[in-house]
Design a protein around this motif. Structure first.
Motif, PDB file in Angstrom:
ATOM      1  N   UNK A 234      -1.175   2.419 -22.735  1.00 66.03           N
ATOM      2  CA  UNK A 234      -1.149   3.859 -22.177  1.00 66.03           C
ATOM      3  C   UNK A 234       0.292   4.253 -22.337  1.00 66.03           C
ATOM      4  N   UNK A 235       0.863   5.309 -23.121  1.00 63.41           N
ATOM      5  CA  UNK A 235       2.134   5.683 -22.974  1.00 63.41           C
ATOM      6  C   UNK A 235       2.302   7.316 -22.770  1.00 63.41           C
ATOM      7  N   UNK A 236       3.430   7.667 -22.244  1.00 60.12           N
ATOM      8  CA  UNK A 236       3.890   9.214 -22.311  1.00 60.12           C
ATOM      9  C   UNK A 236       3.850   9.829 -23.761  1.00 60.12           C
ATOM     10  N   UNK A 237       2.839  10.961 -23.762  1.00 56.81           N
ATOM     11  CA  UNK A 237       2.512  11.728 -24.641  1.00 56.81           C
ATOM     12  C   UNK A 237       3.892  12.146 -25.362  1.00 56.81           C
TER      13      UNK A 237
ATOM     14  N   UNK B 118       9.532  10.347 -35.465  1.00 57.50           N
ATOM     15  CA  UNK B 118       8.990   9.493 -36.797  1.00 57.50           C
ATOM     16  C   UNK B 118       8.244   8.188 -36.389  1.00 57.50           C
ATOM     17  N   UNK B 119       8.148   8.319 -34.709  1.00 55.23           N
ATOM     18  CA  UNK B 119       7.594   6.965 -34.163  1.00 55.23           C
ATOM     19  C   UNK B 119       6.241   7.055 -34.043  1.00 55.23           C
ATOM     20  N   UNK B 120       5.490   8.191 -34.012  1.00 55.15           N
ATOM     21  CA  UNK B 120       4.119   8.328 -33.613  1.00 55.15           C
ATOM     22  C   UNK B 120       3.272   7.272 -34.621  1.00 55.15           C
ATOM     23  N   UNK B 121       3.341   7.277 -35.774  1.00 58.80           N
ATOM     24  CA  UNK B 121       2.557   6.213 -36.501  1.00 58.80           C
ATOM     25  C   UNK B 121       2.636   4.928 -36.020  1.00 58.80           C
ATOM     26  N   UNK B 122       3.936   4.409 -35.626  1.00 61.19           N
ATOM     27  CA  UNK B 122       4.316   2.948 -35.382  1.00 61.19           C
ATOM     28  C   UNK B 122       3.846   2.518 -34.211  1.00 61.19           C
ATOM     29  N   UNK B 123       4.087   3.611 -33.298  1.00 61.61           N
ATOM     30  CA  UNK B 123       3.696   3.198 -31.767  1.00 61.61           C
ATOM     31  C   UNK B 123       1.830   3.205 -31.715  1.00 61.61           C
ATOM     32  N   UNK B 124       1.224   3.840 -32.619  1.00 59.92           N
ATOM     33  CA  UNK B 124      -0.068   3.758 -32.641  1.00 59.92           C
ATOM     34  C   UNK B 124      -0.375   2.664 -33.323  1.00 59.92           C
ATOM     35  N   UNK B 125       0.161   2.021 -34.173  1.00 62.39           N
ATOM     36  CA  UNK B 125      -0.072   0.734 -34.960  1.00 62.39           C
ATOM     37  C   UNK B 125      -0.140  -0.378 -33.996  1.00 62.39           C
ATOM     38  N   UNK B 126       0.963  -0.206 -32.952  1.00 60.27           N
ATOM     39  CA  UNK B 126       1.193  -1.249 -32.070  1.00 60.27           C
ATOM     40  C   UNK B 126       0.096  -1.092 -30.776  1.00 60.27           C
ATOM     41  N   UNK B 127      -0.899  -0.240 -30.907  1.00 63.54           N
ATOM     42  CA  UNK B 127      -1.870  -0.055 -29.798  1.00 63.54           C
ATOM     43  C   UNK B 127      -1.862   1.000 -28.919  1.00 63.54           C
ATOM     44  N   UNK B 128      -0.728   1.781 -28.933  1.00 66.79           N
ATOM     45  CA  UNK B 128      -0.267   2.879 -28.064  1.00 66.79           C
ATOM     46  C   UNK B 128      -1.276   4.004 -28.195  1.00 66.79           C
TER      47      UNK B 128
END
Length: 199
Positions: free
Chosen positions: A77-80, A86-96
């Motif tokens: 879980x991370x701060x919204x 440009x980091x949204x897709x990468x962070x979700x790929x990491x499981x965020x």
């Protein structure tokens, strides 16, 4: 400097093949930075991983390097506010998973349901919730573990020894006041990048 230890691998169902490049990148980061991994992932395929102490932004790339090196499939879980281009897709790929702390009602229940509907899940949380000193840990991690009936995996980033320590899993009794001091005691001698007393 002690040599880097072999990386303990999580159960196959908890591994995610992101490709040779990211696996090599994670191993190289840990090796070049002088970090080693001690302990092992539990046989349980579901757990709440509690990571502490959290004192620096450098904790995140270190955790990512570990995830890449052992091909771990993990959710966190991370701060919204972090989940923006440009980091949204990468962070979700990491499981965020983005969480709005201003409206966090229902997060525990949603996480419990995620455990119930998943054959395997590691949820990583930083109970301090911030890099600043806190007087008390957030207890959502404990409520999630109890609600889902899963163990807690204590994980420490010790910057004094450059060791990522995977501790034996802790089975919560359901008594928060009894268990919380026991869990915090596991991190008492661990030093983060910025030294401060643990609550």
């Amino acid at each position: 400097m002690k040599p880097a230890a072999a990386h303990p691998l999580p159960p196959a169902i908890l591994r995610q093949d992101r490709g040779w490049f990211w696996r090599a990148f994670g191993k190289a980061y840990l090796r070049l930075a002088g970090w080693r991994v001690e302990g092992a992932f539990p046989e349980a395929t579901k757990c709440v991983a509690v990571v502490a102490p959290h004192t620096s932004n450098w904790d995140f790339p270190l955790g990512v390097a570990l995830v890449f090196a052992v091909e771990l499939r993990v959710s966190w879980l991370g701060k919204h506010s972090l989940f923006k281009a440009p980091f949204k897709g990468f962070l979700r790929w990491l499981g965020g998973i983005p969480v709005d702390r201003r409206a966090s009602h229902g997060v525990v229940e949603a996480c419990v349901k995620a455990f119930e509907s998943s054959p395997a899940l590691i949820l990583g949380l930083a109970p301090e919730g911030t890099r600043k000193g806190v007087s008390r840990w957030r207890t959502g991690f404990y409520q999630i573990a109890v609600g889902a009936g899963v163990p807690i995996l204590p994980v420490s980033f010790d910057f004094a020894e450059h060791v990522i320590h995977l501790m034996p899993p802790f089975s919560p009794s359901g008594n928060l006041e009894q268990d919380l001091p026991l869990i915090q005691a596991l991190f008492r001698e661990v030093r983060g990048l910025r030294t401060r007393p643990l609550a």
